[in-house]
Design a protein around this motif. Structure first.
Motif: not given
Length: 219
Positions: A116-141
């Motif tokens: 129920x946390x999954x976002x469906x964006x233009x037909x694509x399933x997106x999990x917020x945790x997948x975004x966090x994984x990329x964001x927090x891998x940035x040394x400046x973030x």
């Protein structure tokens, strides 16, 4: 629930080794699964729980390495029996039958998110945790970010706002935002609009945290 990048930051900050432990009050609060020191999945206490991973649409059991919803049947409780309890948590059974630690209990992958946390964006399933994984891998973030989804005409738009951990000029912000946009697109298959903010710019909730996800399509 935390991402692997958040775990790494905590381990580094506190000079410690942290472990994932899975359980819920509906399963009587006991530990249903836990990592060993190798951190290669969570070992399920199979003498107490029968686990399945099923297709969220059909309810049919899935093969190992296929992601779906975790379904649990407690085997040793009789006060309030549960049969195939639908946890709504997204994971997968790992294919390997044993672990190098010596345990032979089945393992599940770290929980990816909730159905129920999954976002469906233009037909694509997106999990917020997948975004966090990329964001927090940035040394400046910094650990403070916000995901906003809006509807513009007939299309969904994804916005990602990230606080930097230091002051930056606008040119550097634009360069890093463009780089992060491409990394996110490769990971989630949706192209977001990324904005980098100065430290402290995101509004905080009680407890000092920024609200992670805002879906304005539901407001």
């Amino acid at each position: 629930m935390w991402s692997e990048e958040m775990r790494k930051r905590i381990n580094s900050l506190w000079d410690m080794d942290s472990y994932d432990i899975y359980g819920m009050s509906e399963l009587y609060g006991q530990c249903t699964a836990v990592e060993c020191h190798l951190h290669e999945g969570l070992h399920v206490w199979e003498d107490h729980y029968l686990i399945e991973v099923v297709d969220p649409k059909t309810g049919e059991p899935l093969e190992p390495e296929e992601e779906g919803v975790l379904v649990v049947t407690p085997l040793t409780h009789d006060a309030m029996p549960l049969i195939r309890y639908w946890t709504n948590d997204i994971t997968k059974l790992l294919d390997a039958t044993s672990c190098d630690c010596g345990r032979t209990m089945r393992r599940i992958a770290r929980i990816k998110g909730r159905a129920d946390d999954m976002l469906i964006i233009n037909g694509v399933n997106v999990f917020p945790q997948a975004i966090e994984l990329v964001v927090l891998s940035q040394p400046w973030a910094s650990p403070h970010y916000q995901i906003v989804v809006e509807r513009e005409g007939e299309l969904d738009r994804l916005y990602v706002y990230v606080e930097a951990n230091r002051k930056m000029d606008e040119k550097e912000k634009e360069h890093l935002a463009e780089k992060l946009k491409h990394q996110l697109r490769e990971t989630i298959m949706v192209t977001p609009r990324v904005t980098i903010l100065d430290p402290g710019q995101l509004p905080r909730q009680e407890g000092g945290k920024a609200k992670r996800v805002i879906d304005k399509r539901r407001i």
